[in-house]
Design an enzyme around this catalytic site. Structure first.
Site, PDB file in Angstrom:
ATOM      1  N   ASP A  83      22.295  36.559  41.790  1.00 33.90           N
ATOM      2  CA  ASP A  83      23.384  35.996  40.997  1.00 33.90           C
ATOM      3  C   ASP A  83      23.730  34.636  41.614  1.00 33.90           C
ATOM      4  O   ASP A  83      23.220  34.280  42.686  1.00 33.90           O
ATOM      5  CB  ASP A  83      24.570  36.962  41.059  1.00 33.90           C
ATOM      6  CG  ASP A  83      25.811  36.429  40.380  1.00 33.90           C
ATOM      7  OD1 ASP A  83      25.705  35.971  39.231  1.00 33.90           O
ATOM      8  OD2 ASP A  83      26.889  36.445  41.006  1.00 33.90           O
ATOM      9  N   ASP A  85      27.360  32.560  40.876  1.00 30.56           N
ATOM     10  CA  ASP A  85      28.801  32.429  41.133  1.00 30.56           C
ATOM     11  C   ASP A  85      29.296  33.514  42.079  1.00 30.56           C
ATOM     12  O   ASP A  85      29.110  34.709  41.829  1.00 30.56           O
ATOM     13  CB  ASP A  85      29.598  32.502  39.819  1.00 30.56           C
ATOM     14  CG  ASP A  85      29.486  31.228  39.000  1.00 30.56           C
ATOM     15  OD1 ASP A  85      29.474  30.142  39.585  1.00 30.56           O
ATOM     16  OD2 ASP A  85      29.415  31.327  37.757  1.00 30.56           O
ATOM     17  N   GLU A 130      37.689  42.420  34.242  1.00 34.52           N
ATOM     18  CA  GLU A 130      36.340  42.368  34.830  1.00 34.52           C
ATOM     19  C   GLU A 130      36.262  43.130  36.152  1.00 34.52           C
ATOM     20  O   GLU A 130      35.272  43.814  36.424  1.00 34.52           O
ATOM     21  CB  GLU A 130      35.928  40.908  35.058  1.00 34.52           C
ATOM     22  CG  GLU A 130      34.552  40.765  35.696  1.00 34.52           C
ATOM     23  CD  GLU A 130      34.222  39.339  36.084  1.00 34.52           C
ATOM     24  OE1 GLU A 130      33.469  39.142  37.056  1.00 34.52           O
ATOM     25  OE2 GLU A 130      34.704  38.402  35.417  1.00 34.52           O
ATOM     26  N   SER A 151      36.125  31.131  25.340  1.00 37.73           N
ATOM     27  CA  SER A 151      36.077  29.991  26.265  1.00 37.73           C
ATOM     28  C   SER A 151      35.003  28.989  25.841  1.00 37.73           C
ATOM     29  O   SER A 151      35.213  27.772  25.902  1.00 37.73           O
ATOM     30  CB  SER A 151      35.849  30.461  27.696  1.00 37.73           C
ATOM     31  OG  SER A 151      34.597  31.105  27.838  1.00 37.73           O
ATOM     32  N   SER A 198      22.309  34.087  36.169  1.00 40.33           N
ATOM     33  CA  SER A 198      23.748  33.808  36.210  1.00 40.33           C
ATOM     34  C   SER A 198      24.416  33.917  34.847  1.00 40.33           C
ATOM     35  O   SER A 198      23.873  33.473  33.836  1.00 40.33           O
ATOM     36  CB  SER A 198      23.975  32.394  36.768  1.00 40.33           C
ATOM     37  OG  SER A 198      25.330  32.016  36.667  1.00 40.33           O
ATOM     38  N   ALA A 199      25.622  34.466  34.868  1.00 43.29           N
ATOM     39  CA  ALA A 199      26.452  34.516  33.660  1.00 43.29           C
ATOM     40  C   ALA A 199      27.307  33.253  33.548  1.00 43.29           C
ATOM     41  O   ALA A 199      28.161  33.149  32.675  1.00 43.29           O
ATOM     42  CB  ALA A 199      27.347  35.753  33.693  1.00 43.29           C
ATOM     43  N   LYS A 247      23.405  42.068  32.086  1.00 47.61           N
ATOM     44  CA  LYS A 247      22.233  41.540  32.783  1.00 47.61           C
ATOM     45  C   LYS A 247      21.026  42.475  32.693  1.00 47.61           C
ATOM     46  O   LYS A 247      19.891  42.043  32.880  1.00 47.61           O
ATOM     47  CB  LYS A 247      22.568  41.219  34.240  1.00 47.61           C
ATOM     48  CG  LYS A 247      23.475  39.993  34.362  1.00 47.61           C
ATOM     49  CD  LYS A 247      23.645  39.536  35.797  1.00 47.61           C
ATOM     50  CE  LYS A 247      24.411  38.233  35.854  1.00 47.61           C
ATOM     51  NZ  LYS A 247      24.584  37.736  37.239  1.00 47.61           N
ATOM     52  N   ASP A 272      27.432  40.005  43.358  1.00 45.57           N
ATOM     53  CA  ASP A 272      28.822  40.232  43.760  1.00 45.57           C
ATOM     54  C   ASP A 272      29.541  41.161  42.796  1.00 45.57           C
ATOM     55  O   ASP A 272      30.725  41.450  42.968  1.00 45.57           O
ATOM     56  CB  ASP A 272      29.580  38.895  43.851  1.00 45.57           C
ATOM     57  CG  ASP A 272      29.932  38.332  42.481  1.00 45.57           C
ATOM     58  OD1 ASP A 272      31.128  38.215  42.163  1.00 45.57           O
ATOM     59  OD2 ASP A 272      29.007  38.020  41.714  1.00 45.57           O
TER      60      ASP A 272
END
Length: 331
Positions: A83, A85, A130, A151, A198-199, A247, A272
């Site tokens: 990942d 972030d 989350e 967003s 990555s998201a 994912k 994470d």
């Protein structure tokens, strides 16, 4: 007592002493063997990075076994799936929260104050969902989709310009974990493939590692990439949305990439979130996989779940010391 009796008595005594001595030696031998058999974490014990208070391991013997498998396979069999972030990037620096790829755009001067407030409201609404330890991934899933859709819609309305991205990243508080240079450079040196899943925002992610001087040829990034019109203005996002809890689907869609690395059957996975655990689902013929999780927030509530899911859990650890120490043994 005659001479024969004395000789016989001496022989019995000698035999008894030998038996006693032999028993002691045998007991000592069995004790030593048991002691050695019980010590199955010799490599971990010899690595000072594993002795830090931030390192939590539920099953040290299993971790030792996996690391031994990774060492045996060497660079030729290794690949990294990670990942970005709050995994490769820091969660905080000197007590201050560090921005994610989305936050870097949210906080930049190209975004209006009104838009920034709306984006912050969305974060305040959805981020607690989350990381809520009482909700299942299935329950969180629709909220993540909603958050990203709202967003991204706001960002499109801002008409962001592609050529401004390098400046936006330079002026941000983007911060990679301590030891990132060694991590990226060592993998490149030994030609170990690195898959960043990555998201976040792929364009921002790539710019961060490019400016850090570690966007090497062995790195592949799969993320949410912006789509710009002929004037370089943001008009949408490419492909299907990647968020923290889908994912698994994304991993399966990258099966072709993983098939090209069919010989790289040993994996170090870094994440994470519990959603990051599925990032290697598209990899065929896995021999050894070591899952390392960074637990940055809600530690008391989430530690047990992380220990049940990740082989190694690093609690509020803003470095890559543990992954680097493992690479040092393998490469």
């Amino acid at each position: 007592m005659d001479k024969a009796a004395i000789v016989k008595l001496g022989a019995v005594a000698s035999a008894s002493v030998c038996a006693l001595f032999g028993g002691v030696v045998l007991a000592q031998y069995i004790f030593t063997k048991k002691k050695k058999a019980g010590r199955k974490t010799k490599i971990i014990e010899m690595m000072p990075e594993f002795q830090k208070k931030t390192v939590h391991i539920k099953d040290p013997e299993r971790v030792e076994e996996i690391i031994c498998g990774l060492i045996k396979g060497g660079a030729a069999k290794l690949q990294i799936i990670t990942d970005f972030d709050m995994t490769l990037s820091r969660f905080s620096n000197n007590g201050k929260r560090c921005p994610t790829c989305h936050n870097i755009i949210d906080n930049c001067k190209m975004v209006t104050e009104e838009c920034r407030k709306k984006l912050l409201q969305l974060k305040d609404t959805y981020y607690p969902i989350e990381i809520d330890p009482n909700l299942t991934i299935e329950e969180k899933f629709p909220f993540m989709v909603e958050w990203y859709f709202k967003s991204h819609t706001l960002l499109i309305e801002q008409g962001l310009q592609k050529d401004k991205l390098p400046e936006i990243v330079r002026e941000s508080d983007a911060c990679l974990r301590e030891g990132y240079e060694h991590f990226f450079d060592k993998l490149q040196e030994h030609n170990v493939p690195m898959f960043i899943f990555s998201a976040g925002l792929g364009d921002v992610l790539e710019e961060i590692i490019r400016q850090a001087g570690v966007y090497h040829p062995n790195v592949k990034v799969v993320s949410n990439f912006m789509e710009f019109d002929e004037h370089g203005v943001l008009k949408g996002f490419k492909g299907e949305l990647i968020h923290v809890y889908n994912k698994h689907d994304g991993a399966l869609k990258n099966t072709e990439y993983f098939k090209q690395l069919k010989d790289n059957c040993n994996i170090i996975l870094l994440g994470d979130s519990l959603g990051d655990l599925n990032m290697a689902d598209g990899v065929p013929n896995v021999e050894n996989i070591l899952k390392i999780g960074f637990l940055n927030d809600k530690v008391e509530e989430l530690l047990e779940k992380y220990l049940d899911s990740y082989d190694i859990v690093l609690v509020k650890d803003e470095t890559l010391e543990v992954p680097n120490s493992i690479l040092q043994k393998i490469l």
